[in-house]
Design a protein around this motif. Sequence first.
Motif, short mmCIF file in Angstrom:
data_model
loop_
_atom_site.label_atom_id
_atom_site.label_comp_id
_atom_site.label_asym_id
_atom_site.label_seq_id
_atom_site.Cartn_x
_atom_site.Cartn_y
_atom_site.Cartn_z
N SER A 119 0.83 -1.20 0.00
CA SER A 119 0.00 0.00 0.00
C SER A 119 0.88 1.26 0.00
O SER A 119 1.74 1.42 0.86
N VAL A 120 0.66 2.16 -0.95
CA VAL A 120 1.52 3.33 -1.07
C VAL A 120 1.55 4.21 0.19
O VAL A 120 2.63 4.56 0.67
N PRO A 121 0.39 4.54 0.77
CA PRO A 121 0.47 5.38 1.98
C PRO A 121 1.28 4.72 3.08
O PRO A 121 2.04 5.39 3.78
N ILE A 122 1.15 3.42 3.23
CA ILE A 122 1.88 2.74 4.30
C ILE A 122 3.37 2.69 3.98
O ILE A 122 4.21 2.91 4.85
N LEU A 125 4.79 5.96 4.87
CA LEU A 125 4.98 6.09 6.32
C LEU A 125 6.25 5.36 6.77
O LEU A 125 7.00 5.84 7.62
N PHE A 234 0.28 12.13 -5.27
CA PHE A 234 -0.08 12.96 -4.13
C PHE A 234 0.44 12.35 -2.84
O PHE A 234 1.04 13.02 -1.99
N ASN A 235 0.22 11.04 -2.70
CA ASN A 235 0.44 10.36 -1.42
C ASN A 235 1.85 10.51 -0.89
O ASN A 235 2.05 10.84 0.28
N ILE A 239 2.53 12.72 2.47
CA ILE A 239 2.88 12.01 3.71
C ILE A 239 4.30 12.34 4.16
O ILE A 239 4.55 12.54 5.34
N ASN B 208 -6.13 0.89 -0.43
CA ASN B 208 -4.95 1.75 -0.45
C ASN B 208 -5.27 3.23 -0.65
O ASN B 208 -4.38 4.06 -0.57
N PHE B 210 -6.05 7.03 -0.47
CA PHE B 210 -5.64 7.93 0.60
C PHE B 210 -6.32 9.30 0.53
O PHE B 210 -6.87 9.77 1.53
N ILE B 225 -7.56 2.10 7.52
CA ILE B 225 -6.24 1.87 8.08
C ILE B 225 -5.20 2.89 7.60
O ILE B 225 -4.34 3.34 8.37
N THR B 226 -5.27 3.29 6.32
CA THR B 226 -4.27 4.22 5.79
C THR B 226 -4.30 5.54 6.55
O THR B 226 -3.26 6.02 7.03
N LEU B 229 -3.31 5.13 10.35
CA LEU B 229 -1.87 5.09 10.64
C LEU B 229 -1.22 6.44 10.37
O LEU B 229 -0.31 6.85 11.08
N TYR B 230 -1.73 7.13 9.36
CA TYR B 230 -1.19 8.46 9.07
C TYR B 230 -1.42 9.39 10.26
O TYR B 230 -0.52 10.13 10.66
N ALA B 250 -1.03 -4.64 8.04
CA ALA B 250 -1.88 -4.06 7.00
C ALA B 250 -1.40 -4.43 5.60
O ALA B 250 -2.20 -4.53 4.66
#
Lengths: 297, 276
Positions: A119-122, A125, A234-235, A239, B208, B210, B225-226, B229-230, B250
């Motif tokens: 997952s890109v957002p994760i 992070l 964007f992500n 982030i 996924n 966001f 979840i995204t 966690l952010y 995740a």
Amino acid sequence: MRKKGYLWTSKSRLAYLFILPATVFLLIFMIYPTANVIIMSFYETDKMRRMLNFIGFRNYVELLKEKEFLEIIFRSVYWTFIAVAAKTIFGMIMALLLNIEYTGRKIARTLLIIPWASSVPISALLWLWVYNPEFGLLTSTLKSTGLWRNPPIWLGDIKWAFIATIWVDIWIGIPFMALVFLAGMQSIPNELYEAADIDGANLWQRFFYVTFPGIRNVFLIATLLSCLWTFNDFNVIYILTKGGPVGLTHILITYTYENTFAWLKWNYGAVMAVVTLVILSLVSLIYGRIYFREEGE
Amino acid sequence: MRRENILKIIVISFTFIFLLLLLFPFFVMISTMLRPSREVYTSPPYWIPKHPTLSNFIGVWNQVPLVTYFTNSLIIAGGTMVLNTLLSVPAAYAISRFRFPGKQILLYMLIVLQMFSPIVVVISLFKIMFWFHLLNTYTGLIFSNTAFTLSFTIWMLNGYFKSVPVDIEEAALIDGCTHLQAIQKIVLPIAAPGLVTTMIYSFIFAWNEFMFALTFIQSAKKMPITIGLYSFVGQYTTQWEYLATASFLAIIPIVVLFLLIEKQLVAGLVGGAVKG
């Protein structure tokens, strides 16, 4: 003939019935918002996103006068260009490596996909933690291996924030490129390589006269798609840096978001969305043409 | 023979180095999640935990409302998958089987919409969500995610349906089947692998996603979840060992799902160019 005509109309009525739900849905949630944002870009707005007065192109003119906006357009272009070039080069190397058969190649291929599959957002992070100047393992590993005695504060440094951010975008994009190139390479008939061997071609010649022409179309489509995704990333930026430090990692997408939802300048956000729309539509039309050409429709 | 072996060794070692670099953040994740917290905040940090522990896998559930986040993600992604399937199957069937005026325009519209950026619609979508009271709801996210997956899945399904031979279907229609029955009993079972691919695709997309979630969801109770966690990282002192653990939990299901559809996904994206 008559009968065929009757069937024809009844069938097309059925066809319309079938496409109706999806079309209505797309009209409400894609087409209408797009039309609305175009209209909004010609209006003066307040913080409550009400459209007050029609002011023609004044929003556009005002934005074009802003030095920061022009810088951001320029940065979006070179962000896309650098990242896609890097993804292409790394992806090509990876694909060439994976195109040679050995035991364990399948495992290597699977491991390669993970940055894209995750997952890109994760992932972003996780990179935030990797880049942590005090406790992050990147800085300490560079120091302890002696590769770099004095690494910068990646995301906080005016010079390095852009590089650190674009690297994460590149990192996510490499697997897709590699997989697509690899798929293209594997569709090249072996006889072509054998013929090249008979002609005494060296590795470079093999690449430039057999491999590359063989994957040319795949190459075009993959780089185009990658341009779209990279331009739209964007992500990662949001982030990692939220556009900082001092706005130096903003690209059009993140700047639009910031203007709209943080500073509530809805009219400016709308103008930038329209600019994005124009750029992306042009690219996607090219993609459509190549895609249709390949499908032979 | 010997030259080939040397080449292979070079290839394997380069691949190995590349993979080490590519998987770097995941190694960091694994190293972090196995460390007790007093070993996380040492400067300089080290790779191998001195006292490796799985205690973070217990602690994380108290520190992060993971159950809520996972449930929300499941509802949003599952809802997107269902809605997307209901809308895309008939549309793709119509495109693959019928000729009708306006079809070419529709096809072009689908290809342009596939390339759309969420930023273009998110501004007005926010207004729509506000009017319909869909901010802070699962429905709002399911709708906006579906809007983004729909054109690509119609596109992919169209390709799969086209590969189902029309003859069987026509025979069934002559025998008195309705079109819906023909789809249900003949087309879908044959195109099942394709259908599963598009279903997984829409699920992963929503899992996924966001930007929409960031914009439309403010209440912690509705966060996927995204965003969850952010926002955990956004707090003053982030407990990274828990973030690493939660990330691991995740990522695993989504990576497995992705590996299942990866080949079809690549084929769908690059179209005929890869068939050679």
